[in-house]
Every structure is written in C-alpha cells, then in structure tokens.
Design a protein around this motif. Structure first.
Motif, PDB file in Angstrom:
ATOM      1  N   LEU A  81       0.523  -0.989  -0.248  1.00 42.39           N
ATOM      2  CA  LEU A  81      -0.109   0.105   0.031  1.00 42.39           C
ATOM      3  C   LEU A  81       1.062   1.637  -0.428  1.00 42.39           C
ATOM      4  CD1 LEU A  81      -1.871   0.370   3.325  1.00 42.39           C
ATOM      5  CD2 LEU A  81       0.635  -0.931   3.441  1.00 42.39           C
ATOM      6  N   ASP A  82       2.061   1.253   0.615  1.00 47.17           N
ATOM      7  CA  ASP A  82       2.372   2.574   0.199  1.00 47.17           C
ATOM      8  C   ASP A  82       4.342   2.101  -0.742  1.00 47.17           C
ATOM      9  OD1 ASP A  82       2.058   3.123   3.074  1.00 47.17           O
ATOM     10  OD2 ASP A  82       3.228   1.934   3.885  1.00 47.17           O
ATOM     11  N   HIS A 108      -2.517  -4.281   6.674  1.00 46.17           N
ATOM     12  CA  HIS A 108      -2.805  -3.383   6.659  1.00 46.17           C
ATOM     13  C   HIS A 108      -3.954  -3.745   5.381  1.00 46.17           C
ATOM     14  CE1 HIS A 108      -0.398  -0.212   8.396  1.00 46.17           C
ATOM     15  NE2 HIS A 108      -1.797   0.407   8.815  1.00 46.17           N
ATOM     16  N   TRP A 119      -8.634   1.037   6.803  1.00 44.61           N
ATOM     17  CA  TRP A 119      -9.336   1.883   6.746  1.00 44.61           C
ATOM     18  C   TRP A 119     -11.080   2.081   7.166  1.00 44.61           C
ATOM     19  CZ3 TRP A 119      -4.700   2.274   5.380  1.00 44.61           C
ATOM     20  CH2 TRP A 119      -3.815   2.691   5.938  1.00 44.61           C
ATOM     21  N   TRP A 325       7.865   4.574  13.795  1.00 47.09           N
ATOM     22  CA  TRP A 325       7.387   4.553  12.170  1.00 47.09           C
ATOM     23  C   TRP A 325       8.268   4.655  11.183  1.00 47.09           C
ATOM     24  CZ3 TRP A 325       4.551   0.803  11.593  1.00 47.09           C
ATOM     25  CH2 TRP A 325       3.470  -0.072  10.205  1.00 47.09           C
ATOM     26  N   ARG A 326       7.660   4.501   9.284  1.00 49.46           N
ATOM     27  CA  ARG A 326       8.863   5.287   8.787  1.00 49.46           C
ATOM     28  C   ARG A 326       8.681   6.817   8.242  1.00 49.46           C
ATOM     29  NH1 ARG A 326       5.272   5.982   3.546  1.00 49.46           N
ATOM     30  NH2 ARG A 326       3.115   6.779   3.681  1.00 49.46           N
ATOM     31  N   HIS A 334       6.079  13.467   7.363  1.00 48.83           N
ATOM     32  CA  HIS A 334       5.373  11.660   8.014  1.00 48.83           C
ATOM     33  C   HIS A 334       6.544  11.080   8.224  1.00 48.83           C
ATOM     34  CE1 HIS A 334       3.211   8.944   9.232  1.00 48.83           C
ATOM     35  NE2 HIS A 334       2.523   8.043   8.116  1.00 48.83           N
TER      36      HIS A 334
END
Ligand code: BMA
Length: 359
Positions: A81-82, A108, A119, A325-326, A334
C-alpha cells in the motif's frame, strides 16, 4: 587478604553489571528503513547492488530490526500500500537476515466485504469468521496469499527467530475493520487463530515439518479505553482480546506521542498504562514483551529520543525491541527518525548508544 577480597568483590560486581547490560539490550527497529527515507527512495522493481538504510545513514550501524507491511498481497498486487515492491521487500529481508538482523511484518489488509482499505470500518468480522459466507471464502484466499509470501520470507532466515509476524494490530482502536467497534473479542480471536493456523500450515507445506525456519507471532493492542481508566481496566481489555498462548509468542503495544512537548505527559500516561498491561499479561503467560510501535511524528517534541523514549524504556527492562514508524519519502512531515545532520540526529545517536547498554 582485605585487598584481595575487595578486588574479587569489584570484579564480580562489574561482571554482574556487564552481564545484566547484555541481557537488557533493547533492539531498535524502523518501518521501511531500507526502501526509502526522507528525501530518497529505492522503490524500483529491479534489484539494488547495495542497501541504503535510514538508521545506517544516521549511526553507521545496520538496523537491528526492520518493519515491512504486506498490505496489498491479498489482491496479488506487486507493490504494497506504500508502493514498496514485494520483490524489493524480499531482497531486503534476505540482506537483513544475512546481517543477523530481524524483520517484523504487519498487514494492512483490505476490507474483504467492501474491498475498501483497512480504515474502511464497515463491519465484516462476524461474516468473516462464519464459514457459510462468501466473505469467509474471500478471506480464506487472502490469508493463503499472505501466508505464501510470509513462508517465502521465513525461508530466507539464516537463524531461528528472525521473523516476527504482527497480526491484526491495534484492534483496541476504532480505525481498522478488525478493531473493537467492528466486532466482538471472540470474532477477533477466531480471525487471529485462523490466520496463524494457515500461516503455520503454509510454512510446513513449503518447507516440511522438520524445517528449521520458524515464525514468531506478536499481539499488539493500542489505546485502551473499553473499561475504566485504571491498571485493572487496561489489563482486562488487553487480556480479553488476547488470542491465546498457543497462538502468540510476543505481547506488545502500540502508542504514539502527539501534541509536541505539551503532549509528553499524555503520551507517558498512556504508554505506562498500555505497557504495564502488556507486561503483566506477558509475565503471567510466559511470553516475550515488545514496544511494537511508537514514535513522535516530525519529532515535534525536541530531543524526544533521549528525554522521552529512553527514560520510558529504562522502566521496562524486559522490552525486547521497539519499532518506530516510517520516514515517508513523499510526505515531508511524515517521519519518525530525524533527518541526518540535525540536532535531532545527534540526539538519536546518543539514544542508540545508550539503549545498547541501557541498564
Ligand atoms: C500509516 C501511515 C500511512 C501508511 C500506513 C501503512 O501509519 O504511515 O501513510 O500508508 O501507515 O503503512
């Protein structure tokens, strides 16, 4: 005689101190550490001659632990997804294992009822675990696809215990379709057990029952708000959704720092509640303990690593690893590891040196 006794005493004491230091070393991990970072990415499908790592860029050391997410594998996508190609993920897992490091995989997964993302909280858990439904059949295929990939990664290990699969994480929150508002604890536990069973079966199918490659599974709730805000309430929620001793090897928790320096008190409050509950459950069930996800986005709380995370970790000497996290290459704010050549980079280096001997 007295001098001899004194020398013996100090030698014994320093041996004891150095042994306990070794025992309490916390492994540090970072999500997607080697496939991209702030301002760079290596996301082509092709293989890369060498490895670049955010942690290595900062400290000169390779990461103890790398997190990857397999979201998208359920649809046979070639990238997660990324946008991380699954082929790249495998390449970097192999390199990580060859260096003696560990990998933790999260998933995910999409919502099997709607096809929406993780989500999309349209309730589907009850249907998933009811074997007479079409959603159950979809999920069966999805878990088998995930299990096939996990088995391939597991086979790359060079030592036992290098691969940790963190299933259905943060179920105590309300943001994922497997979260507590989308179904009951029983349904969640049934999904967990089913997933692990298929993953174990796939592993022995691919590698035979005498295979040396193992899979280790981690359970990781997040915020605990179901019952009263007391240590007992937090423990009760953690224990109620626990999939069981035969299915779980590591018990952890996910907890993030929000709101800059002013948010420190709130973060430490929640982290203590959650880690205390996880530590108690782990102790009672003879399981390992981890801080499965944490971080302070964009390091909005200055010197977060040495002033907030380090003292917290020191309070829990049984924590085996901590994962942040990333550092998204395409979303400038982010990130959870500092950018090289900043004051925060120095703070992080100091943190890493100290957790290597953190007693
Ligand atoms: C979230 C964010 C998202 C990402 C997701 C899965 O916390 O980082 O941008 O897509 O995790 O990795």
């Amino acid at each position: 005689m007295r001098t001899l006794l004194c020398t013996l005493y100090f030698v014994t004491l320093s041996l004891f101190v150095s042994c306990s230091r070794q025992e309490t070393r916390v492994l540090f991990g970072h999500q997607d550490d080697v496939v991209y970072g702030s301002g760079w990415q290596r996301l082509a499908d092709s293989t890369y001659a060498d490895t670049r790592s955010c942690i290595h860029d900062l400290t000169g050391e390779w990461p103890d632990l790398i997190g990857f997410d397999i979201g998208g594998i359920e649809l046979n996508h070639s990238r997660n997804l990324d946008s991380v190609p699954f082929s790249r993920m495998k390449e970097e897992c192999a390199r990580q294992f060859e260096r003696g490091g560990k990998v933790t995989l999260s998933w995910h997964a999409r919502n099997p009822l709607t096809g929406g993302n993780s989500w999309d909280t349209t309730p589907c858990l009850a249907q998933i675990v009811d074997s007479s439904t079409a959603v159950h059949d979809t999920m069966q295929v999805w878990i088998e696809r995930a299990a096939a990939f996990v088995a391939q990664v597991a086979a790359l290990q060079t030592q036992p215990d290098q691969l940790i699969v963190r299933l259905w994480h943060e179920q105590s929150g309300n943001w994922f379709w497997w979260g507590r508002e989308a179904g009951s604890a029983d349904d969640y536990i049934a999904l967990w057990r089913w997933t692990r069973t298929i993953m174990d079966e796939q592993l022995s199918l691919v590698h035979g029952t005498l295979s040396p490659c193992t899979l280790v599974f981690a359970y990781s709730p997040d915020k605990l708000t179901l019952y009263e805000d007391t240590p007992e309430g937090a423990y009760r929620e953690t224990a109620e959704w626990y999939p069981g001793d035969e299915y779980v090897d590591i018990i952890g928790t996910d907890c993030y720092h929000h709101g800059g320096a002013e948010g420190t008190e709130d973060y430490l409050y929640r982290a203590h509640r959650q880690l205390d509950a996880a530590a108690r459950l782990a102790k009672e069930h003879g399981k390992r303990l981890a801080f499965t996800e944490t971080g302070c986005e964009a390091l909005r709380c200055p010197h977060w690593y040495t002033t907030v995370l380090l003292p917290l970790l020191r309070e829990y000497p049984d924590i085996e690893y901590v994962l942040v996290w990333r550092n998204a290459w395409d979303i400038p704010t982010h990130y959870f590891l500092p950018q090289p050549n900043t004051a925060e980079a120095e703070d992080f280096k100091s943190f890493i040196q100290q957790i290597s001997n953190h007693q």
